[in-house]
Design a protein around this motif. Structure first.
Motif, PDB file in Angstrom:
ATOM      1  N   LEU A 157       3.115  -3.979  33.807  1.00  0.00           N
ATOM      2  CA  LEU A 157       3.815  -3.259  34.868  1.00  0.00           C
ATOM      3  C   LEU A 157       3.184  -3.561  36.219  1.00  0.00           C
ATOM      4  O   LEU A 157       1.965  -3.484  36.381  1.00  0.00           O
TER       5      LEU A 157
ATOM      6  N   ARG B 196       8.721  -4.257  35.053  1.00  0.00           N
ATOM      7  CA  ARG B 196       8.128  -3.740  33.813  1.00  0.00           C
ATOM      8  C   ARG B 196       8.653  -4.548  32.629  1.00  0.00           C
ATOM      9  O   ARG B 196       9.863  -4.741  32.478  1.00  0.00           O
TER      10      ARG B 196
ATOM     11  N   ASN C 276      14.298  -5.303  40.821  1.00  0.00           N
ATOM     12  CA  ASN C 276      13.787  -4.302  39.892  1.00  0.00           C
ATOM     13  C   ASN C 276      14.074  -4.771  38.468  1.00  0.00           C
ATOM     14  O   ASN C 276      15.219  -5.052  38.124  1.00  0.00           O
TER      15      ASN C 276
ATOM     16  N   GLU D 234      12.944  -3.973  28.042  1.00  0.00           N
ATOM     17  CA  GLU D 234      12.419  -3.345  26.829  1.00  0.00           C
ATOM     18  C   GLU D 234      13.034  -4.021  25.616  1.00  0.00           C
ATOM     19  O   GLU D 234      14.210  -4.387  25.634  1.00  0.00           O
TER      20      GLU D 234
ATOM     21  N   ASN E  55      13.332  -3.859  34.319  1.00  0.00           N
ATOM     22  CA  ASN E  55      12.808  -2.952  33.294  1.00  0.00           C
ATOM     23  C   ASN E  55      13.243  -3.495  31.936  1.00  0.00           C
ATOM     24  O   ASN E  55      14.242  -3.072  31.357  1.00  0.00           O
TER      25      ASN E  55
END
Length: 225
Positions: free
Chosen positions: A86, A111, A71, A75, A73
């Motif tokens: 994504l 993402r 996973n 940013e 993510n």
């Protein structure tokens, strides 16, 4: 999540608030797509109930268990403008539905939310970009038929019976979508998308679609078959 549990793949690409691509492919045969990956985003969208897992299986052949175990993510601070990639995987429905109304209990996502001028590099960012391209190629011929239904009200008999095509309401917006789509799609592939297909008008008359042009400029016309 385990690869055998995946029943939906969602792929989106956004620049700022504008969506360049949105693809959903379900194991139960549902296909949904809007856009061609470029900007301005194409607004015509479509959904079909194909009844089999062919598209899903082909896409998942490129997804390893190792990818699902990670996973991500990412940013970062946005300075000039944002770019988001994504890919999300969903599975194990709690309400029995395995389509648009499913309440998934398991998921895994990659993402990347980045500044347009970023120097960030990640091996899975390359994977996400590649999977988006593969998903587009898998659905390009189908999405072309969605575009013809939305732009010309000509429905390909190759589309599943349960197909919905949604297009902008104004003529100006339709013309903008027409321009955006044909600027972003590969011109050399268009003839192949329509080859052997019959397109029915709203009155039920069958037509063939032909193209004239080159890689830079192309026109098409429908003739009664």
């Amino acid at each position: 999540m385990d690869k055998s549990e995946v029943e939906q793949v969602l792929i989106t690409v956004k620049s700022g608030t504008e969506e360049a691509l949105n693809i959903k492919i379900y194991k139960n045969g549902i296909l949904a797509r809007r856009g061609c990956g470029g900007l301005p985003g194409v607004k015509i969208s479509g959904m079909s109930f194909t009844g089999d897992s062919v598209y899903f299986d082909k896409l998942m052949n490129s997804v390893s268990q190792q990818v699902l175990d990670q996973n991500v993510n990412h940013e970062e601070k946005i300075i000039t403008g944002s770019l988001e990639y994504l890919v999300a995987f969903y599975g194990v429905s709690s309400n029995g539905d395995k389509g648009e109304r499913a309440e998934w209990t398991k998921s895994s996502a990659l993402r990347f939310f980045m500044d347009e001028g970023t120097s960030f590099r990640h091996n899975l960012l390359g994977f996400v970009d590649g999977l988006a391209i593969e998903a587009m190629k898998l659905t390009d011929s189908w999405y072309f038929d969605i575009m013809m239904a939305g732009l010309e009200k000509m429905k390909s008999k190759s589309l599943p019976e349960q197909t919905l095509a949604t297009s902008p309401k104004t003529e100006e917006a339709l013309q903008q979508d027409f321009q955006n789509y044909f600027e972003q799609v590969s011109k050399k592939d268009l003839a192949g998308f329509a080859e052997g297909k019959v397109y029915e008008s709203e009155s039920g008359v069958g037509h063939r679609l032909s193209f004239v042009g080159d890689d830079k400029s192309i026109t098409y016309k429908f003739t009664v078959s």
